[in-house]
Design an enzyme around this catalytic site. Structure first.
Site, PDB file in Angstrom:
ATOM      1  N   ASP A   1       0.193 -38.304  58.387  1.00  0.00           N
ATOM      2  CA  ASP A   1       0.290 -38.519  56.948  1.00  0.00           C
ATOM      3  C   ASP A   1      -0.241 -39.915  56.619  1.00  0.00           C
ATOM      4  O   ASP A   1       0.296 -40.914  57.100  1.00  0.00           O
ATOM      5  CB  ASP A   1       1.762 -38.396  56.546  1.00  0.00           C
ATOM      6  CG  ASP A   1       2.029 -38.580  55.071  1.00  0.00           C
ATOM      7  OD1 ASP A   1       1.148 -39.090  54.346  1.00  0.00           O
ATOM      8  OD2 ASP A   1       3.144 -38.228  54.642  1.00  0.00           O
ATOM      9  N   ILE A   2      -1.275 -39.986  55.811  1.00  0.00           N
ATOM     10  CA  ILE A   2      -1.898 -41.275  55.496  1.00  0.00           C
ATOM     11  C   ILE A   2      -0.932 -42.222  54.786  1.00  0.00           C
ATOM     12  O   ILE A   2      -1.035 -43.434  54.924  1.00  0.00           O
ATOM     13  CB  ILE A   2      -3.202 -41.092  54.685  1.00  0.00           C
ATOM     14  CG1 ILE A   2      -4.036 -42.377  54.749  1.00  0.00           C
ATOM     15  CG2 ILE A   2      -2.913 -40.637  53.259  1.00  0.00           C
ATOM     16  CD1 ILE A   2      -5.468 -42.208  54.337  1.00  0.00           C
TER      17      ILE A   2
ATOM     18  N   GLY B   1      -3.218 -33.154  46.483  1.00  0.00           N
ATOM     19  CA  GLY B   1      -3.622 -33.534  47.829  1.00  0.00           C
ATOM     20  C   GLY B   1      -3.288 -34.968  48.180  1.00  0.00           C
ATOM     21  O   GLY B   1      -2.208 -35.471  47.864  1.00  0.00           O
ATOM     22  N   VAL B   2      -4.228 -35.645  48.831  1.00  0.00           N
ATOM     23  CA  VAL B   2      -4.050 -37.039  49.248  1.00  0.00           C
ATOM     24  C   VAL B   2      -3.771 -37.922  48.034  1.00  0.00           C
ATOM     25  O   VAL B   2      -2.890 -38.785  48.065  1.00  0.00           O
ATOM     26  CB  VAL B   2      -5.308 -37.545  50.003  1.00  0.00           C
ATOM     27  CG1 VAL B   2      -5.262 -39.042  50.213  1.00  0.00           C
ATOM     28  CG2 VAL B   2      -5.448 -36.830  51.340  1.00  0.00           C
ATOM     29  N   ASP B   3      -4.507 -37.703  46.967  1.00  0.00           N
ATOM     30  CA  ASP B   3      -4.360 -38.502  45.748  1.00  0.00           C
ATOM     31  C   ASP B   3      -2.921 -38.440  45.228  1.00  0.00           C
ATOM     32  O   ASP B   3      -2.292 -39.470  44.952  1.00  0.00           O
ATOM     33  CB  ASP B   3      -5.340 -37.994  44.695  1.00  0.00           C
ATOM     34  CG  ASP B   3      -5.498 -38.908  43.491  1.00  0.00           C
ATOM     35  OD1 ASP B   3      -5.134 -40.089  43.576  1.00  0.00           O
ATOM     36  OD2 ASP B   3      -6.009 -38.418  42.470  1.00  0.00           O
TER      37      ASP B   3
ATOM     38  N   SER C   1     -13.273 -35.490  50.542  1.00  0.00           N
ATOM     39  CA  SER C   1     -13.967 -34.315  49.989  1.00  0.00           C
ATOM     40  C   SER C   1     -13.769 -33.023  50.780  1.00  0.00           C
ATOM     41  O   SER C   1     -14.274 -31.981  50.375  1.00  0.00           O
ATOM     42  CB  SER C   1     -15.468 -34.567  49.792  1.00  0.00           C
ATOM     43  OG  SER C   1     -15.676 -35.427  48.696  1.00  0.00           O
TER      44      SER C   1
ATOM     45  N   GLY D   1     -11.007 -31.318  51.344  1.00  0.00           N
ATOM     46  CA  GLY D   1      -9.910 -30.473  50.877  1.00  0.00           C
ATOM     47  C   GLY D   1     -10.367 -29.620  49.713  1.00  0.00           C
ATOM     48  O   GLY D   1     -11.290 -28.807  49.838  1.00  0.00           O
TER      49      GLY D   1
ATOM     50  N   TYR E   1     -12.235 -30.221  47.329  1.00  0.00           N
ATOM     51  CA  TYR E   1     -13.649 -30.355  46.959  1.00  0.00           C
ATOM     52  C   TYR E   1     -14.578 -29.534  47.854  1.00  0.00           C
ATOM     53  O   TYR E   1     -15.770 -29.489  47.624  1.00  0.00           O
ATOM     54  CB  TYR E   1     -14.068 -31.820  46.947  1.00  0.00           C
ATOM     55  CG  TYR E   1     -13.549 -32.604  45.754  1.00  0.00           C
ATOM     56  CD1 TYR E   1     -12.681 -32.058  44.818  1.00  0.00           C
ATOM     57  CD2 TYR E   1     -13.938 -33.913  45.560  1.00  0.00           C
ATOM     58  CE1 TYR E   1     -12.214 -32.782  43.733  1.00  0.00           C
ATOM     59  CE2 TYR E   1     -13.477 -34.657  44.475  1.00  0.00           C
ATOM     60  CZ  TYR E   1     -12.613 -34.077  43.564  1.00  0.00           C
ATOM     61  OH  TYR E   1     -12.167 -34.792  42.496  1.00  0.00           O
TER      62      TYR E   1
END
Length: 175
Positions: A14-15, A36-38, A126, A128, A130
């Site tokens: 996990d980032i 997502g990550v964002d 990109s 995920g 995208y």
């Protein structure tokens, strides 16, 4: 003068849990959070990140951040000093957008160097929602990191959420 290259490291995880100088956010152009990550970065980092993103939108990024660009904010409650937000391209079968994806990594690395960062953690930008194919995305990420991972950066960490992504980055790293 000889350039010192950063070590490239792969991590499955996990980032938002990475203790680094800079965490890179695969943002959308609004800079106001998303999925997502964002979404994970905004949730874990707390309201300070969103507040700075709103300030950026109210000033020089009124129309949003363009694809391939990068901008920095606080990391809020994340175990990092800064978050660099970059907007990756949406995959297209009919248009080569590889240069835009490489720009996300290159611009983020350049910004991290200006901040004096020694460690940086990237997601697989990109790949995920995208739709960028993970193998090609990994090749672009690793190639760009190798070319632009100059001092003061010591470590460029790619934090991969699942095993297929980790394996794709491992293949790219060993070729």
């Amino acid at each position: 003068m000889t350039s010192t290259r950063a070590r490239i490291v792969l991590v499955r995880g996990d980032i938002t849990e990475q203790t680094v100088d800079v965490i890179v956010n695969a943002a959308n152009s609004s800079l106001l959070g998303g999925g997502g990550v964002d979404g994970a970065i905004h949730r874990r980092g707390g309201p300070a990140i969103l507040a700075e993103c709103r300030e950026l939108r109210a000033s020089q990024y009124g129309k949003g951040l363009r694809t391939g660009q990068a901008v920095v904010t606080t990391a809020g409650r994340l175990p990092a000093r800064h978050v660099i937000h970059t907007v990756g391209p949406v995959w297209s079968k009919t248009e080569d957008r590889s240069a835009l994806l490489a720009s996300c990594y290159r611009e983020s690395l350049a910004l991290a160097r200006t901040l004096g960062a020694e460690t940086i953690a990237f997601p697989a930008i990109s790949t995920g929602i995208y739709g960028w194919p993970i193998g090609n995305g990994a090749d672009i990420a690793i190639t760009t990191a190798r070319s632009h991972g100059d001092a003061p950066l010591r470590e460029i960490r790619f934090v991969l959420f699942d095993e297929p992504a980790y394996e794709a980055f491992e293949r790219a790293l060993t070729t």
